[in-house]
Design a protein around this motif. Structure first.
Motif, PDB file in Angstrom:
ATOM      1  N   UNK A  51       3.443 -11.545 -17.615  1.00  0.00           N
ATOM      2  CA  UNK A  51       3.257 -11.108 -16.222  1.00  0.00           C
ATOM      3  C   UNK A  51       3.181  -9.588 -16.150  1.00  0.00           C
ATOM      4  N   UNK A  52       2.346  -9.071 -15.244  1.00  0.00           N
ATOM      5  CA  UNK A  52       2.116  -7.623 -15.186  1.00  0.00           C
ATOM      6  C   UNK A  52       3.293  -6.870 -14.575  1.00  0.00           C
ATOM      7  N   UNK A  53       3.484  -5.638 -15.058  1.00  0.00           N
ATOM      8  CA  UNK A  53       4.505  -4.786 -14.447  1.00  0.00           C
ATOM      9  C   UNK A  53       4.104  -4.386 -13.033  1.00  0.00           C
ATOM     10  N   UNK A  54       2.799  -4.221 -12.814  1.00  0.00           N
ATOM     11  CA  UNK A  54       2.297  -3.865 -11.489  1.00  0.00           C
ATOM     12  C   UNK A  54       0.890  -4.432 -11.320  1.00  0.00           C
ATOM     13  N   UNK A  55       0.592  -4.886 -10.122  1.00  0.00           N
ATOM     14  CA  UNK A  55      -0.757  -5.300  -9.749  1.00  0.00           C
ATOM     15  C   UNK A  55      -1.451  -4.139  -9.047  1.00  0.00           C
ATOM     16  N   UNK A  56      -2.789  -4.107  -9.140  1.00  0.00           N
ATOM     17  CA  UNK A  56      -3.559  -3.041  -8.492  1.00  0.00           C
ATOM     18  C   UNK A  56      -4.736  -3.654  -7.747  1.00  0.00           C
ATOM     19  N   UNK A  57      -5.298  -2.889  -6.819  1.00  0.00           N
ATOM     20  CA  UNK A  57      -6.472  -3.334  -6.079  1.00  0.00           C
ATOM     21  C   UNK A  57      -6.275  -3.262  -4.583  1.00  0.00           C
ATOM     22  N   UNK A  58      -7.293  -3.676  -3.838  1.00  0.00           N
ATOM     23  CA  UNK A  58      -7.255  -3.592  -2.380  1.00  0.00           C
ATOM     24  C   UNK A  58      -6.176  -4.469  -1.757  1.00  0.00           C
ATOM     25  N   UNK A  60      -3.198  -4.658  -2.687  1.00  0.00           N
ATOM     26  CA  UNK A  60      -1.901  -3.963  -2.727  1.00  0.00           C
ATOM     27  C   UNK A  60      -1.912  -2.914  -1.626  1.00  0.00           C
ATOM     28  N   UNK A  61      -1.232  -3.204  -0.510  1.00  0.00           N
ATOM     29  CA  UNK A  61      -1.198  -2.273   0.610  1.00  0.00           C
ATOM     30  C   UNK A  61       0.145  -2.329   1.324  1.00  0.00           C
ATOM     31  N   UNK A  62       0.403  -1.280   2.095  1.00  0.00           N
ATOM     32  CA  UNK A  62       1.606  -1.200   2.927  1.00  0.00           C
ATOM     33  C   UNK A  62       1.180  -1.021   4.375  1.00  0.00           C
ATOM     34  N   UNK A  63       1.863  -1.729   5.262  1.00  0.00           N
ATOM     35  CA  UNK A  63       1.487  -1.711   6.662  1.00  0.00           C
ATOM     36  C   UNK A  63       1.563  -0.343   7.316  1.00  0.00           C
ATOM     37  N   UNK A  64       2.484   0.511   6.864  1.00  0.00           N
ATOM     38  CA  UNK A  64       2.697   1.809   7.511  1.00  0.00           C
ATOM     39  C   UNK A  64       1.454   2.686   7.473  1.00  0.00           C
ATOM     40  N   UNK A 226       1.730  -9.387   9.031  1.00  0.00           N
ATOM     41  CA  UNK A 226       1.204  -9.768   7.730  1.00  0.00           C
ATOM     42  C   UNK A 226       1.755  -8.834   6.670  1.00  0.00           C
ATOM     43  N   UNK A 227       1.941  -9.360   5.462  1.00  0.00           N
ATOM     44  CA  UNK A 227       2.393  -8.525   4.355  1.00  0.00           C
ATOM     45  C   UNK A 227       1.665  -8.935   3.085  1.00  0.00           C
ATOM     46  N   UNK A 228       1.451  -7.958   2.223  1.00  0.00           N
ATOM     47  CA  UNK A 228       0.786  -8.181   0.948  1.00  0.00           C
ATOM     48  C   UNK A 228       1.773  -8.768  -0.059  1.00  0.00           C
ATOM     49  N   UNK A 229       1.489  -9.973  -0.508  1.00  0.00           N
ATOM     50  CA  UNK A 229       2.300 -10.573  -1.569  1.00  0.00           C
ATOM     51  C   UNK A 229       2.269  -9.694  -2.814  1.00  0.00           C
ATOM     52  N   UNK A 230       1.120  -9.078  -3.081  1.00  0.00           N
ATOM     53  CA  UNK A 230       0.997  -8.253  -4.288  1.00  0.00           C
ATOM     54  C   UNK A 230       1.875  -7.002  -4.205  1.00  0.00           C
ATOM     55  N   UNK A 231       1.957  -6.394  -3.020  1.00  0.00           N
ATOM     56  CA  UNK A 231       2.846  -5.219  -2.886  1.00  0.00           C
ATOM     57  C   UNK A 231       4.300  -5.652  -3.044  1.00  0.00           C
ATOM     58  N   UNK A 275     -14.656 -13.331 -14.994  1.00  0.00           N
ATOM     59  CA  UNK A 275     -15.232 -13.217 -13.649  1.00  0.00           C
ATOM     60  C   UNK A 275     -14.212 -12.899 -12.555  1.00  0.00           C
ATOM     61  N   UNK A 276     -12.918 -12.947 -12.876  1.00  0.00           N
ATOM     62  CA  UNK A 276     -11.894 -12.716 -11.846  1.00  0.00           C
ATOM     63  C   UNK A 276     -10.814 -11.772 -12.353  1.00  0.00           C
ATOM     64  N   UNK A 277     -10.221 -10.988 -11.458  1.00  0.00           N
ATOM     65  CA  UNK A 277      -9.097 -10.130 -11.852  1.00  0.00           C
ATOM     66  C   UNK A 277      -7.824 -10.962 -12.006  1.00  0.00           C
ATOM     67  N   UNK A 278      -6.778 -10.356 -12.567  1.00  0.00           N
ATOM     68  CA  UNK A 278      -5.504 -11.053 -12.589  1.00  0.00           C
ATOM     69  C   UNK A 278      -4.974 -11.167 -11.164  1.00  0.00           C
ATOM     70  N   UNK A 279      -4.258 -12.248 -10.903  1.00  0.00           N
ATOM     71  CA  UNK A 279      -3.806 -12.516  -9.540  1.00  0.00           C
ATOM     72  C   UNK A 279      -2.388 -13.081  -9.550  1.00  0.00           C
ATOM     73  N   UNK A 280      -1.678 -12.813  -8.473  1.00  0.00           N
ATOM     74  CA  UNK A 280      -0.414 -13.483  -8.181  1.00  0.00           C
ATOM     75  C   UNK A 280      -0.596 -14.246  -6.881  1.00  0.00           C
ATOM     76  N   UNK A 281      -0.125 -15.488  -6.863  1.00  0.00           N
ATOM     77  CA  UNK A 281      -0.246 -16.362  -5.696  1.00  0.00           C
ATOM     78  C   UNK A 281       1.148 -16.791  -5.265  1.00  0.00           C
ATOM     79  N   UNK A 282       1.406 -16.745  -3.951  1.00  0.00           N
ATOM     80  CA  UNK A 282       2.681 -17.178  -3.388  1.00  0.00           C
ATOM     81  C   UNK A 282       2.430 -18.324  -2.417  1.00  0.00           C
ATOM     82  N   UNK A 283       3.221 -19.396  -2.547  1.00  0.00           N
ATOM     83  CA  UNK A 283       3.110 -20.538  -1.641  1.00  0.00           C
ATOM     84  C   UNK A 283       4.492 -21.085  -1.344  1.00  0.00           C
ATOM     85  N   UNK A 284       4.963 -20.860  -0.113  1.00  0.00           N
ATOM     86  CA  UNK A 284       6.281 -21.384   0.259  1.00  0.00           C
ATOM     87  C   UNK A 284       6.482 -21.296   1.763  1.00  0.00           C
TER      88      UNK A 284
END
Length: 408
Positions: A51-58, A60-64, A226-231, A275-284
């Motif tokens: 698993x990655x230490x950090x994810x990157x890309x669009x 990954x964002x913060x609401x502020x 809304x919140x970014x699961x990746x962040x 064809x795809x970047x690495x991803x983390x998915x959350x479902x709960x």
């Protein structure tokens, strides 16, 4: 402005052995549990292998500061609204049931390319957007549902089943009304905050995309967050890698609609491919682990652990910290990548003249869809396969769906 007042649902009765945790996260209990577990020692210091230490890309964002770089509101202009009205007239002229709404029966020749671009934004961009400007009061309830399903068909053509029965008969119900349905005869049945004025804590729905259409907003409160699961993943991976182990391990999750439970992770990692970047998915959904209202966690399901209780609260409070408020307006449709973002709702108050009423769709766009994690494929099959348009129901009026109804 005064703070909105709303009814807080009393905690559901916890099963024996369950940690001291309820649907509404308690920051004091969370902090005490966190400190106790850290002090006890023995926590994992490294992330699960691969698993990655950090994810990157669009994603990954913060609401502020998100609004500084991303305008998530797509405002329909007069010509686009006219095109939508023509599509409504066309569909109604066909004499078909609502289950037959699709790109062909609800044609949008000019707007289609823009909606396809927005689908790409959901899957490969920031993970959400809001369509603004629909003229709700100009249309009947049925016409608003036609518009909602029709527009959505150009963004994500497959509608997901949200209930397996309607009026006591088997059906594929693909639209839900999110509205306060408390009252005599209902209070003892409601097991989901969606049908109250209570807050909804951070969670995901089922399916690839969750969408909400505001027929009316509340008199006060009810902010959509809304919140970014990746962040959130990045923060937990940096500060508490042991909780990534917890989230990617198996949890016993209650299925209230079918009165059983399944064991699966809440979080999934998908490595990079050609064809795809690495991803983390959350479902709960938190209520499936701690209960809500008339649907407490069943006593025949193993209790969650202290580590899982801390992980649940960590998700919620980091979701709050990094969230954005989309400032839902009447006539807005919000579309969210339900695999990459999670969401919450503030409590709200209604008045006789102004009652919050949303419509919800669970959608999938086969062209842009992410790979479904193996443990979720059975659920996705239930959602998106196994019925015909004639069996599909898009109810015009609200009701408590089976998964949120004690009576089943």
């Amino acid at each position: 402005m005064a703070t909105a007042t709303y009814v807080i649902t009393p905690p559901a009765l916890a099963p024996p052995g369950q940690p001291d945790i309820s649907y509404h996260p308690d920051p004091v209990k969370y902090q005490a549990r966190r400190e106790k577990r850290i002090k006890s020692g023995g926590l994992e210091k490294e992330l699960p292998h691969g698993l990655p230490k950090q994810l990157a890309g669009k994603l990954v964002w913060e609401g502020d500061n998100l609004a500084e770089s991303y305008d998530w509101t797509y405002v329909l202009d007069a010509s686009q609204l006219d095109e939508i009205d023509l599509a409504v007239k066309h569909f109604k002229s066909l004499g078909l049931s609502l289950g037959h709404i699709n790109q062909e029966t609800f044609p949008l020749p000019k707007l289609h390319s823009e909606l396809r671009r927005l689908s790409d934004e959901l899957h490969n961009g920031h993970g959400f957007f809001v369509v603004r400007g629909l003229r709700v009061d100009k249309h009947s309830r049925e016409e608003n549902i036609i518009i909602y399903a029709g527009l959505s068909a150009h963004i994500a053509p497959k509608r997901g089943r949200q209930d397996k029965k309607f009026d006591g008969k088997p059906a594929a119900v693909t639209i839900s009304h999110i509205k306060d349905l408390r009252g005599p005869g209902n209070n003892e049945l409601i097991g989901s905050p969606a049908f109250t004025t209570d807050k909804q804590v951070f969670h995901t729905d089922s399916g690839d995309i969750v969408s909400l259409f505001a027929l009316e907003t509340a008199a006060e409160g009810g902010a959509s967050k809304l919140a970014s699961t990746w962040r959130v993943y990045n923060e937990i991976a940096r500060t508490r890698p042991d909780l990534i182990h917890t989230l990617t391990g198996n949890w016993d999750i209650e299925n209230f609609a079918e009165r059983k439970f399944i064991s699966r992770p809440l979080m999934y990692y998908q490595p990079v491919t050609a064809s795809t970047p690495e991803r983390v998915i959350l479902q709960y959904a938190r209520r499936s682990l701690v209960g809500f209202g008339a649907l407490p966690r069943s006593h025949n399901i193993p209790p969650i652990t202290e580590a899982q209780a801390e992980a649940l609260d960590t998700l919620h409070f980091l979701g709050e910290k990094f969230s954005v408020n989309t400032y839902f307006q009447k006539g807005d449709i919000q579309y969210v990548n339900n695999l990459a973002l999670f969401h919450a709702r503030d409590g709200f108050t209604n008045t006789a003249e102004k009652q919050r009423h949303l419509l919800r769709l669970w959608l999938r766009d086969p062209e842009n869809a992410w790979e479904t994690p193996e443990p979720l494929k059975w659920r996705w099959t239930q959602l998106y396969e196994g019925w015909t348009p004639d069996e599909e129901v898009l109810p015009l009026e609200p009701y408590i769906r089976t998964a949120g109804n004690k009576s089943g």
